[in-house]
Design an enzyme around this catalytic site. Structure first.
Site, PDB file in Angstrom:
ATOM      1  N   ARG A 217       7.599  -4.119  -7.102  1.00 45.93           N
ATOM      2  CA  ARG A 217       8.211  -2.617  -7.228  1.00 45.93           C
ATOM      3  C   ARG A 217       7.825  -1.950  -8.428  1.00 45.93           C
ATOM      4  O   ARG A 217       7.444  -0.828  -8.541  1.00 45.93           O
ATOM      5  CB  ARG A 217       9.919  -2.601  -6.980  1.00 45.93           C
ATOM      6  CG  ARG A 217      10.157  -3.245  -5.588  1.00 45.93           C
ATOM      7  CD  ARG A 217      11.585  -2.917  -5.370  1.00 45.93           C
ATOM      8  NE  ARG A 217      12.474  -3.934  -5.959  1.00 45.93           N
ATOM      9  CZ  ARG A 217      13.133  -4.994  -5.098  1.00 45.93           C
ATOM     10  NH1 ARG A 217      12.770  -4.911  -3.876  1.00 45.93           N
ATOM     11  NH2 ARG A 217      13.851  -5.774  -5.773  1.00 45.93           N
ATOM     12  N   PHE A 233       9.286   0.636   5.961  1.00 43.61           N
ATOM     13  CA  PHE A 233      10.227  -0.371   6.094  1.00 43.61           C
ATOM     14  C   PHE A 233      10.870  -0.444   4.508  1.00 43.61           C
ATOM     15  O   PHE A 233      11.045  -1.319   3.849  1.00 43.61           O
ATOM     16  CB  PHE A 233       9.577  -1.754   6.227  1.00 43.61           C
ATOM     17  CG  PHE A 233       8.610  -2.018   7.226  1.00 43.61           C
ATOM     18  CD1 PHE A 233       9.090  -2.092   8.761  1.00 43.61           C
ATOM     19  CD2 PHE A 233       7.199  -1.834   7.177  1.00 43.61           C
ATOM     20  CE1 PHE A 233       8.437  -2.302   9.861  1.00 43.61           C
ATOM     21  CE2 PHE A 233       6.281  -1.749   8.279  1.00 43.61           C
ATOM     22  CZ  PHE A 233       6.840  -1.911   9.585  1.00 43.61           C
ATOM     23  N   ASP A 255      12.604   3.670   7.716  1.00 45.74           N
ATOM     24  CA  ASP A 255      13.145   2.423   7.962  1.00 45.74           C
ATOM     25  C   ASP A 255      13.879   2.714   9.507  1.00 45.74           C
ATOM     26  O   ASP A 255      14.475   3.893   9.702  1.00 45.74           O
ATOM     27  CB  ASP A 255      14.240   2.016   6.916  1.00 45.74           C
ATOM     28  CG  ASP A 255      14.504   0.644   6.959  1.00 45.74           C
ATOM     29  OD1 ASP A 255      13.795  -0.196   6.447  1.00 45.74           O
ATOM     30  OD2 ASP A 255      15.270   0.151   7.937  1.00 45.74           O
ATOM     31  N   ASP A 305       6.080  -3.149   3.712  1.00 48.62           N
ATOM     32  CA  ASP A 305       6.881  -4.205   3.686  1.00 48.62           C
ATOM     33  C   ASP A 305       7.834  -4.732   4.709  1.00 48.62           C
ATOM     34  O   ASP A 305       8.849  -4.525   4.785  1.00 48.62           O
ATOM     35  CB  ASP A 305       7.715  -4.058   2.164  1.00 48.62           C
ATOM     36  CG  ASP A 305       8.641  -5.252   1.721  1.00 48.62           C
ATOM     37  OD1 ASP A 305       7.931  -6.372   2.339  1.00 48.62           O
ATOM     38  OD2 ASP A 305       9.384  -4.997   1.177  1.00 48.62           O
ATOM     39  N   CYS A 345       5.607 -11.518   4.790  1.00 44.02           N
ATOM     40  CA  CYS A 345       6.850 -12.489   4.432  1.00 44.02           C
ATOM     41  C   CYS A 345       6.811 -13.593   5.310  1.00 44.02           C
ATOM     42  O   CYS A 345       7.746 -14.318   5.269  1.00 44.02           O
ATOM     43  CB  CYS A 345       8.026 -11.847   3.744  1.00 44.02           C
ATOM     44  SG  CYS A 345       8.877 -11.001   5.081  1.00 44.02           S
TER      45      CYS A 345
HETATM   46  N1  SAH Z   1      10.832  -2.906   0.790  1.00 37.65           N
HETATM   47  C1  SAH Z   1      12.312  -3.282   0.834  1.00 37.65           C
HETATM   48  C2  SAH Z   1      12.293  -4.365   1.818  1.00 37.65           C
HETATM   49  C3  SAH Z   1      12.140  -4.361   3.030  1.00 37.65           C
HETATM   50  S1  SAH Z   1      12.892  -5.137   4.234  1.00 37.65           S
HETATM   51  C4  SAH Z   1      12.744  -3.481  -0.472  1.00 37.65           C
HETATM   52  O1  SAH Z   1      11.783  -3.762  -1.596  1.00 37.65           O
HETATM   53  O2  SAH Z   1      14.033  -3.512  -0.624  1.00 37.65           O
HETATM   54  C5  SAH Z   1      12.328  -4.536   5.845  1.00 37.65           C
HETATM   55  C6  SAH Z   1      12.894  -3.451   6.318  1.00 37.65           C
HETATM   56  O3  SAH Z   1      12.238  -3.204   7.637  1.00 37.65           O
HETATM   57  C7  SAH Z   1      14.496  -3.657   6.779  1.00 37.65           C
HETATM   58  O4  SAH Z   1      15.223  -2.639   5.928  1.00 37.65           O
HETATM   59  C8  SAH Z   1      14.415  -3.360   8.171  1.00 37.65           C
HETATM   60  O5  SAH Z   1      15.654  -2.219   8.374  1.00 37.65           O
HETATM   61  C9  SAH Z   1      13.426  -2.538   8.390  1.00 37.65           C
HETATM   62  N2  SAH Z   1      12.549  -2.696   9.819  1.00 37.65           N
HETATM   63  C10 SAH Z   1      12.576  -3.561  10.441  1.00 37.65           C
HETATM   64  N3  SAH Z   1      11.722  -3.428  11.626  1.00 37.65           N
HETATM   65  C11 SAH Z   1      11.315  -2.243  11.327  1.00 37.65           C
HETATM   66  C12 SAH Z   1      10.519  -0.990  12.286  1.00 37.65           C
HETATM   67  N4  SAH Z   1      10.029  -1.608  13.386  1.00 37.65           N
HETATM   68  N5  SAH Z   1      10.611   0.109  12.081  1.00 37.65           N
HETATM   69  C13 SAH Z   1      11.323   0.634  10.753  1.00 37.65           C
HETATM   70  N6  SAH Z   1      11.752  -0.090  10.061  1.00 37.65           N
HETATM   71  C14 SAH Z   1      11.643  -1.524  10.360  1.00 37.65           C
END
Ligand code: SAH
Length: 401
Positions: A217, A233, A255, A305, A345
């Site tokens: 980040r 995401f 998200d 992500d 991940c």
């Molecule tokens: N980048 C963030 C962590 C991401 S975790 C950070 O640094 O804090 C993954 C995220 O993807 C979660 O918030 C989940 O709600 C979201 N997610 C999962 N599948 C999704 C989809 N198909 N479309 C949009 N968001 C999604």
């Protein structure tokens, strides 16, 4: 209790890998355990012996799991309160020597096998510890460990988030709630490299925040100046807030969770960043990237992500299709000279495979791109050389030409 391994199955223990699968076990000497009036319950401590009776390791027993035993120690030492105190002290010492704690008060204090305590995760969020117990072994020692954590850290509040699916494989029910101290008012605020984030460790994902991405980040913060950024995401805005703080012209956080986006907006104002430069959009990234392509929208920086598509290698192929899809679309939406910051991940997709997938995505999108950085999980998520399974986060920073 004794577990005798099949001939040849001691080899992985000689390499100091801490797992014993059910198929490696010749014989579980429960009779001996009964004669010695030992507890043979799930989670109890067992000695692992080679076929010819050589002591190999002392481990926790998981009768319900395919991973039947996890090593506590390769020495013939007692596994007791003092053993865990030693391990916990060592974990705290590593974090203190590795982390700039003055700018960050949220980090992983204990990372399971990597810190010699299989099954146990402890994350620190300000004055609160969030504990996750994932195996029968860590479960048996949970109360002892909680006491030691209070003594060794001087912190009073421990919240339990043992609600991960993997507990089922160990025959353990989900458990959440206060383990020690009192529940603070939620969300609490933590500091990460000078930026503030709201954390709801009761209802948030995992233990509340994706601590493993901290350094990445910050990296994005350094790259975002003057850019139109799409954070896919986004969760509660880890990358979005960093991009805004780094001087991004605009940031769009996408998200599927409206709760996460709500906190994301609050995080913008908490850091006195301009809401005028920030937009949130609730929806499915797979769908929205296509929509943006059809609308001919473009960005200078895109962050991908996603959640785990493949927990194990068995789902790698399906996961590969998912990664390729979003990376291909992202390459198309990037302006020339734009930056893609892309992650996986998935434990089942290694760094080499991930790079191949991203290369395939660029090729099919008809763009040339360079890798300018390889990214991984933060220093508070260390990986023992003899336990590579602990390495799961891989990322690439790509420059579109
Ligand atoms: N980048 C963030 C962590 C991401 S975790 C950070 O640094 O804090 C993954 C995220 O993807 C979660 O918030 C989940 O709600 C979201 N997610 C999962 N599948 C999704 C989809 N198909 N479309 C949009 N968001 C999604």
């Amino acid at each position: 209790m004794l577990i005798i391994l099949k001939p040849g199955r001691e080899k992985s223990l000689f390499r100091r890998h801490p797992w014993i699968f059910s198929g490696a076990i010749q014989h579980v000497d429960e009779e001996l355990a009964l004669r010695q009036a030992q507890d043979i319950a799930s989670g109890s401590t067992v000695d692992l012996l080679s076929f010819n009776g050589q002591f190999l390791a002392r481990a926790s027993y998981s009768p319900h799991s395919q991973i039947r035993a996890r090593v506590w120690t390769f020495d013939e030492e007692p596994v007791d309160r003092e053993f865990f105190r030693k391990r916990i002290r060592a974990s705290l010492a590593t974090r203190h020597s590795l982390l700039v704690t003055k700018d960050t008060d949220a980090y992983r204090l204990i990372y399971a096998e990597s810190d010699g305590i299989p099954g146990l995760i402890v994350d620190r969020y300000g004055d609160v510890l969030v504990l996750q117990s994932l195996t029968a072994g860590s479960e048996i020692w949970k109360e002892t460990i909680a006491d030691i954590l209070v003594e060794e850290t001087g912190l009073k509040n421990i919240y339990e988030r043992s609600d991960a699916d993997v507990r089922e494989l160990e025959g353990l029910p989900p458990m959440t709630g206060n383990l020690r101290g009192t529940m603070p008012h939620l969300p609490i605020t933590i500091l990460e490299y000078g930026l503030k984030f709201l954390i709801n460790f009761e209802s948030g994902h995992k233990t509340g925040f994706y601590l493993d991405q901290r350094a990445n980040r910050q990296r994005v913060r350094g790259l975002a100046r003057y850019k139109d950024v799409l954070d896919c995401f986004s969760y509660t805005g880890g990358f979005s807030i960093n991009a805004l703080s780094g001087g991004a012209k605009s940031v769009l956080s996408v998200d599927s969770s409206s709760d996460a986006l709500e906190l994301c907006k609050e995080n913008v104002s908490l850091n006195s960043l301009s809401a005028a430069h920030h937009t949130t959009l609730e929806g499915d990234v797979f769908h929205l990237l296509r929509k943006f392509r059809d609308e001919a929208r473009s960005f200078d920086m895109i962050i991908l992500d996603p959640p785990k598509f493949a927990p194990t290698a068995a789902q790698a192929e399906k996961a590969a299709r998912g990664y390729k899809d979003i990376n291909l679309l992202a390459f198309k939406l990037l302006r020339p000279g734009g930056i893609l910051v892309t992650f996986s991940c998935s434990g089942g997709v290694d760094a080499a495979l991930f790079q191949k997938i991203v290369a395939g995505a660029a090729l099919d999108a008809g763009v040339e791109a360079q890798i300018v950085a390889h990214l991984s999980q933060g220093v508070d998520h260390p990986v023992r050389l003899n336990f590579p399974e602990a390495m799961y986060l891989k990322g690439l920073v790509c420059l579109k030409q």
